[in-house]
Design an enzyme around this catalytic site. Structure first.
Site, PDB file in Angstrom:
ATOM      1  N   ASN A   9      42.642  42.942  40.369  1.00  0.00           N
ATOM      2  CA  ASN A   9      41.440  42.138  40.599  1.00  0.00           C
ATOM      3  C   ASN A   9      41.328  41.885  42.094  1.00  0.00           C
ATOM      4  O   ASN A   9      42.068  41.071  42.652  1.00  0.00           O
ATOM      5  CB  ASN A   9      41.587  40.817  39.817  1.00  0.00           C
ATOM      6  CG  ASN A   9      40.468  39.837  40.115  1.00  0.00           C
ATOM      7  OD1 ASN A   9      39.457  40.189  40.718  1.00  0.00           O
ATOM      8  ND2 ASN A   9      40.655  38.589  39.696  1.00  0.00           N
ATOM      9  N   TRP A  10      40.422  42.617  42.715  1.00  0.00           N
ATOM     10  CA  TRP A  10      40.314  42.532  44.180  1.00  0.00           C
ATOM     11  C   TRP A  10      39.564  41.281  44.638  1.00  0.00           C
ATOM     12  O   TRP A  10      39.485  41.017  45.829  1.00  0.00           O
ATOM     13  CB  TRP A  10      39.632  43.791  44.736  1.00  0.00           C
ATOM     14  CG  TRP A  10      40.420  45.052  44.521  1.00  0.00           C
ATOM     15  CD1 TRP A  10      41.648  45.160  43.916  1.00  0.00           C
ATOM     16  CD2 TRP A  10      40.045  46.385  44.907  1.00  0.00           C
ATOM     17  NE1 TRP A  10      42.054  46.469  43.899  1.00  0.00           N
ATOM     18  CE2 TRP A  10      41.094  47.246  44.496  1.00  0.00           C
ATOM     19  CE3 TRP A  10      38.933  46.929  45.547  1.00  0.00           C
ATOM     20  CZ2 TRP A  10      41.058  48.629  44.728  1.00  0.00           C
ATOM     21  CZ3 TRP A  10      38.888  48.305  45.770  1.00  0.00           C
ATOM     22  CH2 TRP A  10      39.942  49.144  45.368  1.00  0.00           C
ATOM     23  N   LYS A  11      38.972  40.572  43.706  1.00  0.00           N
ATOM     24  CA  LYS A  11      38.206  39.352  44.028  1.00  0.00           C
ATOM     25  C   LYS A  11      37.183  39.651  45.133  1.00  0.00           C
ATOM     26  O   LYS A  11      36.651  40.752  45.186  1.00  0.00           O
ATOM     27  CB  LYS A  11      39.164  38.214  44.389  1.00  0.00           C
ATOM     28  CG  LYS A  11      40.216  37.995  43.283  1.00  0.00           C
ATOM     29  CD  LYS A  11      40.999  36.734  43.433  1.00  0.00           C
ATOM     30  CE  LYS A  11      42.002  36.611  42.279  1.00  0.00           C
ATOM     31  NZ  LYS A  11      42.805  35.402  42.318  1.00  0.00           N
ATOM     32  N   HIS A  95      37.573  34.295  34.296  1.00  0.00           N
ATOM     33  CA  HIS A  95      38.636  34.044  35.274  1.00  0.00           C
ATOM     34  C   HIS A  95      38.564  32.584  35.706  1.00  0.00           C
ATOM     35  O   HIS A  95      37.476  32.022  35.840  1.00  0.00           O
ATOM     36  CB  HIS A  95      38.464  34.982  36.474  1.00  0.00           C
ATOM     37  CG  HIS A  95      39.635  34.914  37.404  1.00  0.00           C
ATOM     38  ND1 HIS A  95      39.801  33.874  38.283  1.00  0.00           N
ATOM     39  CD2 HIS A  95      40.713  35.718  37.550  1.00  0.00           C
ATOM     40  CE1 HIS A  95      40.931  34.059  38.948  1.00  0.00           C
ATOM     41  NE2 HIS A  95      41.504  35.170  38.522  1.00  0.00           N
ATOM     42  N   GLU A  97      38.802  31.127  38.417  1.00  0.00           N
ATOM     43  CA  GLU A  97      37.978  30.835  39.607  1.00  0.00           C
ATOM     44  C   GLU A  97      36.513  30.713  39.228  1.00  0.00           C
ATOM     45  O   GLU A  97      35.766  29.921  39.797  1.00  0.00           O
ATOM     46  CB  GLU A  97      38.207  31.922  40.668  1.00  0.00           C
ATOM     47  CG  GLU A  97      39.564  31.750  41.337  1.00  0.00           C
ATOM     48  CD  GLU A  97      40.199  33.024  41.856  1.00  0.00           C
ATOM     49  OE1 GLU A  97      39.502  34.052  41.971  1.00  0.00           O
ATOM     50  OE2 GLU A  97      41.415  32.982  42.133  1.00  0.00           O
ATOM     51  N   GLU A 167      46.576  33.320  32.282  1.00  0.00           N
ATOM     52  CA  GLU A 167      46.727  33.068  33.711  1.00  0.00           C
ATOM     53  C   GLU A 167      46.802  31.569  33.958  1.00  0.00           C
ATOM     54  O   GLU A 167      45.767  30.902  34.093  1.00  0.00           O
ATOM     55  CB  GLU A 167      45.531  33.623  34.481  1.00  0.00           C
ATOM     56  CG  GLU A 167      45.384  35.121  34.398  1.00  0.00           C
ATOM     57  CD  GLU A 167      44.652  35.654  35.625  1.00  0.00           C
ATOM     58  OE1 GLU A 167      45.243  36.444  36.346  1.00  0.00           O
ATOM     59  OE2 GLU A 167      43.512  35.236  35.867  1.00  0.00           O
ATOM     60  N   GLY A 173      47.490  32.797  42.888  1.00  0.00           N
ATOM     61  CA  GLY A 173      47.393  32.767  44.348  1.00  0.00           C
ATOM     62  C   GLY A 173      48.329  31.770  45.008  1.00  0.00           C
ATOM     63  O   GLY A 173      48.181  31.464  46.190  1.00  0.00           O
ATOM     64  N   SER A 213      50.339  35.324  40.512  1.00  0.00           N
ATOM     65  CA  SER A 213      51.412  35.641  41.471  1.00  0.00           C
ATOM     66  C   SER A 213      52.337  36.757  40.996  1.00  0.00           C
ATOM     67  O   SER A 213      53.549  36.707  41.224  1.00  0.00           O
ATOM     68  CB  SER A 213      52.203  34.368  41.835  1.00  0.00           C
ATOM     69  OG  SER A 213      51.350  33.427  42.458  1.00  0.00           O
ATOM     70  N   GLY A 234      46.155  39.856  41.335  1.00  0.00           N
ATOM     71  CA  GLY A 234      45.177  39.515  42.371  1.00  0.00           C
ATOM     72  C   GLY A 234      45.673  39.974  43.730  1.00  0.00           C
ATOM     73  O   GLY A 234      45.558  41.144  44.092  1.00  0.00           O
ATOM     74  N   GLY A 235      46.248  39.050  44.473  1.00  0.00           N
ATOM     75  CA  GLY A 235      46.668  39.312  45.856  1.00  0.00           C
ATOM     76  C   GLY A 235      47.446  40.613  46.033  1.00  0.00           C
ATOM     77  O   GLY A 235      47.169  41.381  46.965  1.00  0.00           O
TER      78      GLY A 235
HETATM   79  P1  PGA Z   1      47.167  36.396  42.073  1.00  0.00           P
HETATM   80  O1  PGA Z   1      45.813  36.321  41.237  1.00  0.00           O
HETATM   81  O2  PGA Z   1      47.897  37.625  41.606  1.00  0.00           O
HETATM   82  O3  PGA Z   1      46.731  36.479  43.494  1.00  0.00           O
HETATM   83  O4  PGA Z   1      47.944  35.151  41.777  1.00  0.00           O
HETATM   84  C1  PGA Z   1      45.786  36.650  39.874  1.00  0.00           C
HETATM   85  C2  PGA Z   1      44.384  36.512  39.363  1.00  0.00           C
HETATM   86  O5  PGA Z   1      43.670  35.612  39.824  1.00  0.00           O
HETATM   87  O6  PGA Z   1      43.924  37.287  38.502  1.00  0.00           O
END
Ligand code: PGA
Length: 259
Positions: A9-11, A95, A97, A167, A173, A213, A234-235
């Protein structure tokens, strides 16, 4: 047998040029991923470019969200058929966010899951508790509410075409991942609910990813947990070597489980 699934997930990261470079590096680094499914979810603006780079290869394309209607007066939104036309086969739904920043409700997310299924996309419904909810012992209550609402009115066939991501919000993050035991417990609980909502057989086929993470250093112990069927990253999906390392570890865990 559930083949491990790793979703990047590149956000809201990357220009089209940067997305091209990242997708190319991942594609070239994972020529023939075996025993693992891989999905990249770039920002909307880069979907077409990444689709071109992935072509008919084994790495699949996904989007980070979608609207629940097929078209209409919804300024700024993107409809499921538009994603399907670009080659998307997956879409993240709910998600944390988006739940927090955009205020997406369980009711709207339920419509999105249905819309994704109706247009041939596999929804990855995301659920997870906040740190405060975990402290108050509300982890199961929270994820159960999100799951039941998100899948309301969807029959066993639809549930079988859905994936879940657990999640925990406090792990996204932050660099602090859930332990394999914490995640395994939540995944087991979710799978039990899937048995009730669909059937035991269907529940055994639905992939439940862990997200929060995930890094090359913790991916294998997390994915080795029997109830964890892969990762939503994500990251660590923003740099090709780390993401490739996570996919390779997932593939090894999947191969070992089959032996
Ligand atoms: P993260 O994000 O790996 O940066 O913790 C995961 C996500 O939000 O899907």
């Amino acid at each position: 047998m559930r083949a491990p699934l790793v979703v990047g997930n590149w956000k809201m990261h990357g220009t089209v040029a940067e997305a091209r470079a990242l997708a190319t590096a991942i594609r070239d680094g994972l020529k023939r991923p075996r025993g693992v499914e891989v999905v990249l979810c770039p920002p909307f603006t880069a979907l077409a470019a990444v689709a071109e780079i992935l072509g008919a290869g084994p790495i699949q394309l996904g989007a980070q969200t979608c609207h629940h209607e097929a078209q209409g007066a919804h300024t700024g939104e993107i409809a499921p058929p538009m994603l399907a036309e670009l080659g998307c086969r997956w879409v993240l739904v709910g998600h944390s966010e988006r739940r927090k920043e955009i205020g997406e409700s369980d009711e709207v997310l339920n419509l999105k899951v249905k819309a994704a299924l109706a247009h041939g996309l596999t929804p990855v419904l995301c659920v997870g508790e906040t740190a405060a909810e975990r402290r108050q012992g509300l982890t199961f209550t929270t994820v159960e509410g999100q799951l039941r609402a998100g899948l309301a009115g969807i029959g066993p066939d639809g549930i079988a075409r859905t994936a879940l991501a657990y999640e925990p919000v406090w792990a996204i993050g932050t660099g602090v991942n859930a332990t394999p035991a914490q995640a395994g417990e939540a995944h087991g609980y979710l799978r039990g609910l899937l048995s009730e909502l669909a059937s035991k057989e269907v529940a055994q086929t639905v992939r439940i990813l862990y997200g929060g993470s995930v890094k090359p250093e913790n991916a294998d112990t997390l994915i080795a947990e029997p109830e964890i069927d892969g990762a939503l990253v994500g990251g660590a999906s923003l740099a090709a070597p780390g993401f490739i390392a996570i996919v390779r570890k997932a593939a090894r865990v999947g191969a070992a489980a089959k032996e």
